[in-house]
Design a protein around this motif. Structure first.
Motif, PDB file in Angstrom:
ATOM      1  N   VAL A 150      -9.983  82.694 -33.045  1.00  0.00           N
ATOM      2  CA  VAL A 150      -9.214  82.764 -34.292  1.00  0.00           C
ATOM      3  C   VAL A 150      -8.137  81.680 -34.337  1.00  0.00           C
ATOM      4  N   ALA A 151      -7.281  81.648 -33.311  1.00  0.00           N
ATOM      5  CA  ALA A 151      -6.170  80.701 -33.310  1.00  0.00           C
ATOM      6  C   ALA A 151      -5.696  80.500 -31.884  1.00  0.00           C
ATOM      7  N   THR A 158      -1.072  73.796 -32.503  1.00  0.00           N
ATOM      8  CA  THR A 158      -1.909  74.941 -32.868  1.00  0.00           C
ATOM      9  C   THR A 158      -3.276  74.509 -33.373  1.00  0.00           C
ATOM     10  N   TYR A 172      -6.845  76.460 -35.510  1.00  0.00           N
ATOM     11  CA  TYR A 172      -7.301  77.650 -36.207  1.00  0.00           C
ATOM     12  C   TYR A 172      -8.796  77.553 -36.527  1.00  0.00           C
ATOM     13  N   LYS A 214      -7.672  79.507 -41.694  1.00  0.00           N
ATOM     14  CA  LYS A 214      -6.712  78.447 -41.995  1.00  0.00           C
ATOM     15  C   LYS A 214      -6.022  78.718 -43.320  1.00  0.00           C
ATOM     16  N   THR A 255      -1.063  82.470 -39.052  1.00  0.00           N
ATOM     17  CA  THR A 255      -0.174  81.556 -38.325  1.00  0.00           C
ATOM     18  C   THR A 255       0.052  82.105 -36.927  1.00  0.00           C
ATOM     19  N   ILE A 256      -0.170  81.265 -35.923  1.00  0.00           N
ATOM     20  CA  ILE A 256       0.099  81.647 -34.543  1.00  0.00           C
ATOM     21  C   ILE A 256       1.422  81.009 -34.133  1.00  0.00           C
ATOM     22  N   LEU A 308       0.570  86.635 -34.035  1.00  0.00           N
ATOM     23  CA  LEU A 308      -0.392  86.210 -35.033  1.00  0.00           C
ATOM     24  C   LEU A 308       0.029  86.837 -36.355  1.00  0.00           C
ATOM     25  N   ALA A 355     -11.340  75.788 -31.918  1.00  0.00           N
ATOM     26  CA  ALA A 355     -11.939  77.014 -32.429  1.00  0.00           C
ATOM     27  C   ALA A 355     -13.461  76.995 -32.311  1.00  0.00           C
TER      28      ALA A 355
END
Length: 131
Positions: A48-49, A57, A59, A64, A68-69, A80, A110
């Motif tokens: 996922v991220a 980072t 994604y 996307k 947001t990580i 997350l 990813a």
């Protein structure tokens, strides 16, 4: 013993938001690369991220602009933030930490998360998005 402890899963309606947290505990040395994966019923686990020690980072295309990580200042907790949730986001979400310290974000992470070779895993937390 090393542990990743997740929290924050739950049920939400489509369009809603959730924040997952994962704390790395009881280690004296560890990689700074952390990630979230998810596994929906009947499907393979997917990346996922991810975030590295420099807070770069990456994604999956499917999240996307919605997820947001991030990490805490001491890099012990990874978050997350999930916005605009869709029913297809329903899954068990797993926190993971790369075992190798020699890790950094690459654009295609990813698509190939095992570029970091191996991970420690959390126990998973359920996220259910209803229509």
């Amino acid at each position: 013993q090393f542990q990743l402890v997740e929290s924050g899963g739950g049920s939400v309606q489509a369009g809603g938001s959730l924040r997952l947290s994962c704390e790395a505990t009881r280690v004296s040395y560890r990689s700074k690369c952390m990630a979230w994966f998810r596994q929906a019923p009947g499907k393979a686990r997917e990346a996922v991220a991810a975030i590295d020690g420099h807070r770069s980072t990456a994604y999956a295309d499917s999240v996307k602009g919605r997820f947001t990580i991030s990490k805490s200042a001491d890099q012990n907790i990874v978050y997350l933030h999930m916005n605009s949730l869709k029913t297809e986001d329903t899954a068990v979400y797993y926190c993971a930490q790369a075992k190798t310290p020699a890790c950094s974000i690459v654009p295609h992470w990813a698509e190939d998360p095992y570029i970091w070779v191996d991970y420690y895993w959390g126990q998973g937390t359920q996220v259910t998005v209803s229509s």
